[in-house]
Design an enzyme around this catalytic site. Structure first.
Site, PDB file in Angstrom:
ATOM      1  N   GLU A 125       0.864  -1.185   0.000  1.00 35.21           N
ATOM      2  CA  GLU A 125       0.000   0.000   0.000  1.00 35.21           C
ATOM      3  C   GLU A 125       0.899   1.232   0.000  1.00 35.21           C
ATOM      4  O   GLU A 125       2.046   1.157   0.430  1.00 35.21           O
ATOM      5  CB  GLU A 125      -0.830  -0.143   1.274  1.00 35.21           C
ATOM      6  CG  GLU A 125      -1.594   0.966   1.818  1.00 35.21           C
ATOM      7  CD  GLU A 125      -2.294   0.512   3.123  1.00 35.21           C
ATOM      8  OE1 GLU A 125      -3.382  -0.046   3.049  1.00 35.21           O
ATOM      9  OE2 GLU A 125      -1.722   0.742   4.206  1.00 35.21           O
ATOM     10  N   LYS A 127       2.794   4.526   1.000  1.00 34.68           N
ATOM     11  CA  LYS A 127       3.212   5.086   2.285  1.00 34.68           C
ATOM     12  C   LYS A 127       2.969   6.588   2.234  1.00 34.68           C
ATOM     13  O   LYS A 127       3.637   7.311   1.482  1.00 34.68           O
ATOM     14  CB  LYS A 127       4.685   4.789   2.551  1.00 34.68           C
ATOM     15  CG  LYS A 127       5.149   5.319   3.892  1.00 34.68           C
ATOM     16  CD  LYS A 127       6.530   4.799   4.232  1.00 34.68           C
ATOM     17  CE  LYS A 127       6.947   5.168   5.633  1.00 34.68           C
ATOM     18  NZ  LYS A 127       6.966   6.585   5.916  1.00 34.68           N
ATOM     19  N   ASP A 129       2.977  10.413   3.146  1.00 37.53           N
ATOM     20  CA  ASP A 129       3.950  11.269   3.817  1.00 37.53           C
ATOM     21  C   ASP A 129       3.218  12.339   4.627  1.00 37.53           C
ATOM     22  O   ASP A 129       3.081  13.474   4.198  1.00 37.53           O
ATOM     23  CB  ASP A 129       4.864  11.911   2.769  1.00 37.53           C
ATOM     24  CG  ASP A 129       6.102  12.518   3.401  1.00 37.53           C
ATOM     25  OD1 ASP A 129       6.309  12.311   4.614  1.00 37.53           O
ATOM     26  OD2 ASP A 129       6.849  13.200   2.689  1.00 37.53           O
ATOM     27  N   TYR A 236      -4.898   3.107   8.119  1.00 31.22           N
ATOM     28  CA  TYR A 236      -4.092   1.994   7.611  1.00 31.22           C
ATOM     29  C   TYR A 236      -3.928   0.829   8.593  1.00 31.22           C
ATOM     30  O   TYR A 236      -3.352  -0.191   8.235  1.00 31.22           O
ATOM     31  CB  TYR A 236      -2.729   2.454   7.110  1.00 31.22           C
ATOM     32  CG  TYR A 236      -1.876   3.211   8.112  1.00 31.22           C
ATOM     33  CD1 TYR A 236      -1.442   2.617   9.282  1.00 31.22           C
ATOM     34  CD2 TYR A 236      -1.513   4.523   7.859  1.00 31.22           C
ATOM     35  CE1 TYR A 236      -0.671   3.305  10.188  1.00 31.22           C
ATOM     36  CE2 TYR A 236      -0.725   5.231   8.761  1.00 31.22           C
ATOM     37  CZ  TYR A 236      -0.311   4.614   9.919  1.00 31.22           C
ATOM     38  OH  TYR A 236       0.447   5.302  10.810  1.00 31.22           O
ATOM     39  N   LYS A 324      11.279   2.538   0.392  1.00 32.45           N
ATOM     40  CA  LYS A 324      11.361   3.977   0.143  1.00 32.45           C
ATOM     41  C   LYS A 324      11.707   4.256  -1.314  1.00 32.45           C
ATOM     42  O   LYS A 324      12.425   3.487  -1.944  1.00 32.45           O
ATOM     43  CB  LYS A 324      12.453   4.594   1.042  1.00 32.45           C
ATOM     44  CG  LYS A 324      12.092   4.622   2.527  1.00 32.45           C
ATOM     45  CD  LYS A 324      11.059   5.685   2.803  1.00 32.45           C
ATOM     46  CE  LYS A 324      10.854   5.962   4.272  1.00 32.45           C
ATOM     47  NZ  LYS A 324      11.865   6.735   4.919  1.00 32.45           N
ATOM     48  N   CYS A 418      40.412  20.318  17.758  1.00 30.95           N
ATOM     49  CA  CYS A 418      38.975  20.535  17.889  1.00 30.95           C
ATOM     50  C   CYS A 418      38.648  22.019  17.707  1.00 30.95           C
ATOM     51  O   CYS A 418      39.227  22.855  18.393  1.00 30.95           O
ATOM     52  CB  CYS A 418      38.519  20.070  19.272  1.00 30.95           C
ATOM     53  SG  CYS A 418      36.834  20.543  19.660  1.00 30.95           S
ATOM     54  N   CYS A 436      37.668  14.694  19.300  1.00 27.11           N
ATOM     55  CA  CYS A 436      38.295  15.657  20.196  1.00 27.11           C
ATOM     56  C   CYS A 436      38.683  14.939  21.487  1.00 27.11           C
ATOM     57  O   CYS A 436      37.918  14.120  22.002  1.00 27.11           O
ATOM     58  CB  CYS A 436      37.294  16.765  20.485  1.00 27.11           C
ATOM     59  SG  CYS A 436      37.707  17.747  21.918  1.00 27.11           S
ATOM     60  N   CYS A 442      35.516  20.267  26.840  1.00 27.15           N
ATOM     61  CA  CYS A 442      35.131  20.745  25.510  1.00 27.15           C
ATOM     62  C   CYS A 442      33.683  21.231  25.558  1.00 27.15           C
ATOM     63  O   CYS A 442      32.768  20.457  25.810  1.00 27.15           O
ATOM     64  CB  CYS A 442      35.270  19.625  24.487  1.00 27.15           C
ATOM     65  SG  CYS A 442      34.694  20.112  22.854  1.00 27.15           S
TER      66      CYS A 442
END
Ligand code: IVH
Length: 696
Positions: A125, A127, A129, A236, A324, A418, A436, A442
């Site tokens: 079926e 898909k 969006d 669905y 997809k 870094c 890093c 950091c």
């Protein structure tokens, strides 16, 4: 001059009071009575005038000024709703091979004997969006609608969904007393264009694509605005229901149609291996002509009893997958390469692009993955590059159009320090990632860790998103996770100065709301807590497995301490957990070996209630919390199914036998594991005994 100013101010004060009254009256008419009394343009003009006065004379700002409530709409937010059955996402396949592998895996799992005629009954079926939505009907009346949220908990959008014409509010008499319908809310292309035109005409921001428009519309706090947005719905699947509706997915579709829902058409049902794939190709061709966006085709096992047996793994069902569509591509110029530092210290190169539309979305950044990728593709600043995006995936740079290269720009040199803290950045072993070495000093790592800590699948603290974390970090208000839970105290005892409620754009209410949502998360499930720690390679699924294995934080800490010795029983137990191999174990043990991490844990434990892991739906299960090892050949079901079933009943399935093993289930021809079980005095069950125990 003073007196002149004062006169002006006096005028402003009078006008301010009038404006406050007028705007409040319009607000009330609009929000509470659904009957706007002025045009949007007039309303906006009044608000602008009010804002201008307040900008000039901040001391005229009163608590009841409409500028002091966050946003224009009532800022209550949505109620949370727990899904009785989790709302899952779908795994993906991208090629024919992937699809066949998906089908074969199901056949293996169920142990089916397949030939040309019997086949595996699959349904395919479109898909859609859009955004997934769960609809609850009680006695055939729509009582609640919810978004998917994190899959476990969504938002109550009932009032908004009631304005969608495609969603039946009352079902016919043959529908079960309790019924949950799941489906997708979406917006058609035509409605999307019209909406954007109207937005533009009103000077409001336009939406990037129909899905964003649908999501933005559903999440309007004001159902009245939602009602003006042309949303649609396709059903669905079913969630919980009090009565069996059908034996098959196709039967469910038919019922949905009978009950007044729209379902995506066309669809396919059949047993042949090629059918679903041909259907996919057909839909791929028809895609451009469809009146709404789809991002692929969903393949589902048609028999619902098979679906039940297949269950799910992590966050996706085993019985369905999304095929997809191929990624959409475009060509643009790469203007610069920036380096981002992630929460684990990984240096990730990001391409800054000349903005371009790809598949309906404007793209200005793309990932370059890592140092080796840049070298391999010989990507240089200034190059024309092919970029692609597929679904929700971050856009990628596919290749360079070297023929279009102007002159001879220098090859890109990846930094060895870094960019955030200046520490050395190194690559260890055969790791493709440069990291890093700054650790907690950091700032990039610390901020990213904090963002992860509050993210949706972790602590999920409402109102404490990435932007606010960054702001609090900059102002040195939140520097480690435990600071979040000290925020209120710090604010009250003057450590935050001026206090939050006096910050621009904040106010008493937003500060109180934030403290509230932090308080709501002072109790947290162990698996979420583990995930929130942001240990490398410990994602959501691994965190759950750790929680299920150790049960509570003390046990986990104890085990991690003991497992530092690789010869220990604890280490053997750790790497027997599914998906935890020596590499993941290294990262885990590394985390628990650091004093500063243990300190963070201790601080958090003092501020929080960390709930012991509760195995899902296992009350009364005779094997809940028991550790089981399967060995030998099973005859009544396949090994994966046995494992999935045991886990569903709350048991932990391990790969090797130790003193902590509760049962060894010995199939035919069991060998060394059976022997070890006997040596250690672990209880051994035959397959039939195990089935009797677990089917009871
Ligand atoms: S069946 C996962 N069928 O895709 C449970 N899902 O990426 C079974 N979706 O969360 C879903 N169209 O919201 C199914 N025809 C369709 C669908 C569909 C869109 C969505 C769904 C799911 C998401 C996963």
């Amino acid at each position: 001059m003073n007196s002149l100013l004062d006169l002006e101010k006096l005028d402003a004060q009078v006008r301010h009071a009038d404006l406050v009254k007028e705007i409040r009256a319009h607000d009330a008419a609009y929000y509470q009575e659904d009957a706007p009394t002025v045009s949007d343009a007039t309303y906006d003009k009044l608000r602008k005038e009010l804002e201008a006065i307040e900008a000039k004379y901040p001391d005229l700002i009163t608590k009841d000024s409409p500028t002091q409530s966050v946003g224009a709409a009532p800022s209550k937010g949505f109620k949370k709703v727990r899904h009785a059955i989790p709302m899952l996402s779908l795994s993906n396949v991208f090629t024919h091979e992937d699809y066949v592998e998906f089908r074969d895996r199901i056949i293996r799992f169920l142990g089916l004997q397949i030939n040309e005629e019997t086949g595996l009954d699959l349904l395919a079926e479109q898909k859609i969006d859009g955004l997934s939505c769960s609809l609850h009907y009680e006695n055939r009346q729509l009582t609640r609608a919810a978004t998917r949220g994190d899959g476990t908990e969504g938002e109550d959008i009932t009032d908004n969904v009631k304005t969608i014409k495609d969603v039946p509010q009352i079902l016919p008499n043959d529908a079960p007393d309790i019924l949950e319908v799941r489906g997708e809310i979406y917006m058609s292309h035509e409605d999307f264009s019209a909406l954007n035109m109207a937005q533009e005409a009103a000077g409001k921001p336009v939406f990037a694509n129909p899905r964003n428009a649908a999501a933005g519309s559903v999440r309007q706090l004001d159902p009245k605005i939602s009602a003006q947005r042309p949303l649609k719905f396709f059903g669905y699947a079913l969630g919980i229901n009090s009565q069996k509706v059908s034996e098959t997915q196709d039967g469910v579709r038919k019922k949905l149609i009978e009950w007044g829902f729209h379902v995506p058409e066309p669809h396919y049902v059949g047993v042949g291996v090629n059918g679903p794939y041909s259907f996919y190709n057909r839909i791929l061709e028809e895609r451009a002509g469809l009146p709404y966006d789809i991002d692929g085709v969903v393949y589902k096992v048609n028999r619902l009893d098979y679906q039940e047996r297949l269950g799910f793994v992590s966050r996706s069902p085993r019985w369905a997958t999304a095929h997809k569509f191929p990624a959409e591509q475009a060509v643009t110029r790469l203007n610069a390469i920036d380096i981002q530092v992630g929460r684990t210290g990984a240096l990730t190169p990001v391409a800054r692009l000349e903005p371009i539309t790809v598949g309906g979305v404007v793209v200005s950044n793309a990932t370059l993955h890592n140092e080796d990728e840049i070298k391999r593709k010989d990507i240089r600043v200034g190059d024309m590059v092919v970029i692609q995006r597929a679904g929700d995936v971050i856009p990628q740079v596919v290749k360079v159009l070297t023929k279009k290269r102007e002159g001879d720009p220098p090859a890109y040199e990846f930094p060895d320090h870094c960019p955030a803290c200046g520490s050395r950045a190194i690559r260890e072993g055969d790791d493709v990632v440069r990291r890093c070495t700054g650790g907690l000093i950091c700032p990039a790592q610390a901020v990213e860790r904090l963002k992860h800590f509050v993210s949706r699948l972790a602590f999920d603290i409402e109102g404490l998103g990435s932007k606010i974390i960054e702001l609090f970090w900059e102002k040195e208000i939140i520097q480690n996770p435990a600071d979040i839970f000290r925020l209120k105290d710090k604010n009250e005892n003057g450590e935050i100065n001026p206090p939050l409620q006096e910050w621009e754009g904040w106010g008493e209410k937003s500060a109180a709301n934030l403290f509230d949502s932090i308080d709501q998360r002072r109790t947290i499930a162990l698996n979420r807590f583990i995930y929130a720690l942001g240990i490398r390679q410990v994602g959501e699924a691994t965190a759950k497995r750790l929680a299920a294995t150790y049960g509570n934080l003390d046990a986990l800490k104890g085990a991690m301490k003991a497992a530092q010795n690789h010869e220990s029983e604890a280490y053997t137990e750790l790497i027997a957990i599914e998906d935890i191999g020596p590499a993941v174990a290294d990262d885990l043990l590394g985390f628990f070996a650091e004093d500063h991490n243990l300190q963070v844990l201790a601080d958090l434990e003092a501020a929080l209630t960390i709930e012991s892991y509760e195995a899902p739906q296992t009350s009364g299960s005779p094997v809940a919390d028991k550790t089981v090892v399967f060995t030998g050949t099973l005859t009544s079901m396949t090994r994966p199914e046995a494992k999935a079933r045991a886990e569903k009943l709350g048991a932990k399935v391990a790969g090797s036998v130790s003193k902590k093993t509760d049962f060894v289930v010995a199939g035919e021809d069991a060998g060394s594991k059976l022997k070890k079980a006997k040596d250690l005095g672990v209880e051994v069950l035959s397959e039939a005994e195990w089935n009797a125990l677990t089917n009871g």
